[in-house]
Design a protein around this motif. Structure first.
Motif, PDB file in Angstrom:
ATOM      1  N   PRO A 127      12.202  -0.257 -49.546  1.00 21.53           N
ATOM      2  CA  PRO A 127      10.932  -0.095 -48.837  1.00 21.53           C
ATOM      3  C   PRO A 127      10.113   1.046 -49.414  1.00 21.53           C
ATOM      4  O   PRO A 127      10.654   1.998 -49.992  1.00 21.53           O
ATOM      5  N   GLY A 252       6.209   0.193 -43.891  1.00 29.41           N
ATOM      6  CA  GLY A 252       6.947  -0.173 -42.686  1.00 29.41           C
ATOM      7  C   GLY A 252       7.145  -1.652 -42.474  1.00 29.41           C
ATOM      8  O   GLY A 252       7.843  -2.050 -41.533  1.00 29.41           O
ATOM      9  N   GLN A 253       6.582  -2.493 -43.336  1.00 26.90           N
ATOM     10  CA  GLN A 253       6.703  -3.936 -43.135  1.00 26.90           C
ATOM     11  C   GLN A 253       8.085  -4.426 -43.544  1.00 26.90           C
ATOM     12  O   GLN A 253       8.646  -3.990 -44.545  1.00 26.90           O
ATOM     13  N   LYS A 254       8.620  -5.375 -42.779  1.00 28.89           N
ATOM     14  CA  LYS A 254       9.937  -5.941 -43.039  1.00 28.89           C
ATOM     15  C   LYS A 254       9.820  -7.367 -43.560  1.00 28.89           C
ATOM     16  O   LYS A 254       8.794  -8.027 -43.377  1.00 28.89           O
ATOM     17  N   HIS A 276      20.158   1.866 -51.148  1.00 30.50           N
ATOM     18  CA  HIS A 276      19.392   0.943 -50.320  1.00 30.50           C
ATOM     19  C   HIS A 276      20.213  -0.250 -49.839  1.00 30.50           C
ATOM     20  O   HIS A 276      19.743  -1.012 -49.000  1.00 30.50           O
ATOM     21  N   ASP A 282      18.357  -3.465 -42.090  1.00 23.85           N
ATOM     22  CA  ASP A 282      17.286  -2.894 -41.269  1.00 23.85           C
ATOM     23  C   ASP A 282      15.922  -3.394 -41.722  1.00 23.85           C
ATOM     24  O   ASP A 282      15.006  -3.547 -40.907  1.00 23.85           O
ATOM     25  N   TRP A 283      15.787  -3.628 -43.023  1.00 20.58           N
ATOM     26  CA  TRP A 283      14.496  -4.040 -43.577  1.00 20.58           C
ATOM     27  C   TRP A 283      14.411  -5.538 -43.807  1.00 20.58           C
ATOM     28  O   TRP A 283      13.307  -6.094 -43.960  1.00 20.58           O
TER      29      TRP A 283
END
Length: 319
Positions: A127, A252-254, A276, A282-283
């Motif tokens: 991210p 912040g976009q997933k 990562h 989480d992402w």
């Protein structure tokens, strides 16, 4: 299996393709070509999919625009969006390896309407960090840890490609050797180099081709990089800080699509991208599997073709 040229929006792309059915797009990394996916193209076609592996912008038989600004992540994703259209399709599953993995992740992030599922090999989704451009952060981390300089930072130099262009066969032999799972651990590259030592100098001069690399396959790479050089491929690295500036809107976009991640246990890229892996879920909340292939190195779709084929076919079947 055939190779042909396809005219897309402002770019002519060379693709390797086979099969009929749902489209699967296979994106290679550095220093590779569409032919790095030959085993996957064959297996996917046999299983009822249309598999397409392009030479990416700056590589092989595809156009090589001048200037770093022509290699932003927006250009690379745009190339894939328009390739899907030029192939007569509305959407596909996208798979990426090495540098192709960030492109695949961003295809999913930016155009979920086109890229309905995503698989990343060797490089997890990273991210956007809000604290500043990535090359400065990588340099600071390397300095604090006393690891030497990361090759990614070295590649930022405008003339960095010249050392690689001097002897493409040696460059490719050393790079494939240094990141392969069959190479003894003490002879694999970590990606970090002492001051005054170049990437190629940091790799054993006695480097040999990996066990999976046939002379004919190696000759394909040598011919392509002798003709096209390393400047375009290195522009992908030189665009990193520019990508950070261009993608503030993604902060912040997933990624919401179904996803798969596969990495070799002994992949040297894990020295600097492995952090990562732990937070990937989480992402990428719809991550269906995260697989570490025992003993494998970085060139995973070629090192462990049968295992990667099985994982991709299992993932696609679930879709």
């Amino acid at each position: 299996m055939q190779t042909r040229l396809i005219k897309t929006d402002g770019l002519t792309q060379q693709v390797l393709e086979a099969g009929e059915g749902p489209l699967v797009l296979l994106i290679h990394g550095f220093p590779e070509l569409g032919v790095s996916w030959r085993a996957q193209v064959e297996a996917l076609a046999a299983a009822g999919y249309r598999a397409v592996a392009p030479d990416m912008r700056g590589y092989g038989g595809t156009d090589k625009p001048d200037g770093v600004e022509a290699y932003s992540i927006l250009h690379l994703v745009g190339d894939m969006v328009d390739l899907v259209r030029a192939l007569g399709e509305d959407g596909c599953v996208v798979v990426g390896h090495d540098w192709g993995a960030p492109v695949a992740w961003h295809c999913a992030l930016l155009r979920p309407d086109v890229f309905t599922a995503v698989a990343g090999l060797s490089v997890p989704f990273q991210p956007r960090r809000p604290k500043g451009p990535p090359t400065a952060a990588m340099a600071a981390i390397s300095k604090r840890a006393g690891l030497g300089e990361l090759y990614i930072n070295r590649f930022q130099a405008p003339d960095a490609h010249q050392a690689l262009d001097a002897d493409p066969a040696m460059t490719l032999r050393k790079l494939f050797f240094a990141y392969d799972g069959a190479t003894p651990a003490d002879r694999r590259s970590t990606g970090f180099m002492p001051e005054g030592v170049s990437l190629l100098e940091s790799i054993d001069d006695a480097a040999t081709s990996p066990p999976w690399m046939t002379p004919a396959h190696f000759a394909e790479y040598v011919a392509a990089f002798t003709a096209g050089g390393f400047d375009g491929p290195l522009n992908w690295y030189r665009a990193l800080d520019g990508n950070w500036a261009l993608t503030a809107f993604l902060q912040g976009q997933k990624i919401g699509q179904p996803a798969l991640f596969v990495v070799g246990e002994n992949d040297p890229v894990r020295h600097y991208a492995g952090q990562h892996e732990e937070g990937l879920k989480d992402w990428v909340p719809n991550l269906t599997r995260s697989v570490v292939v025992p003993g494998a190195g970085h060139w995973i779709q070629q090192e462990r073709a049968a295992e990667v084929n099985a994982l991709l076919l299992e993932f696609l079947a679930r879709l």
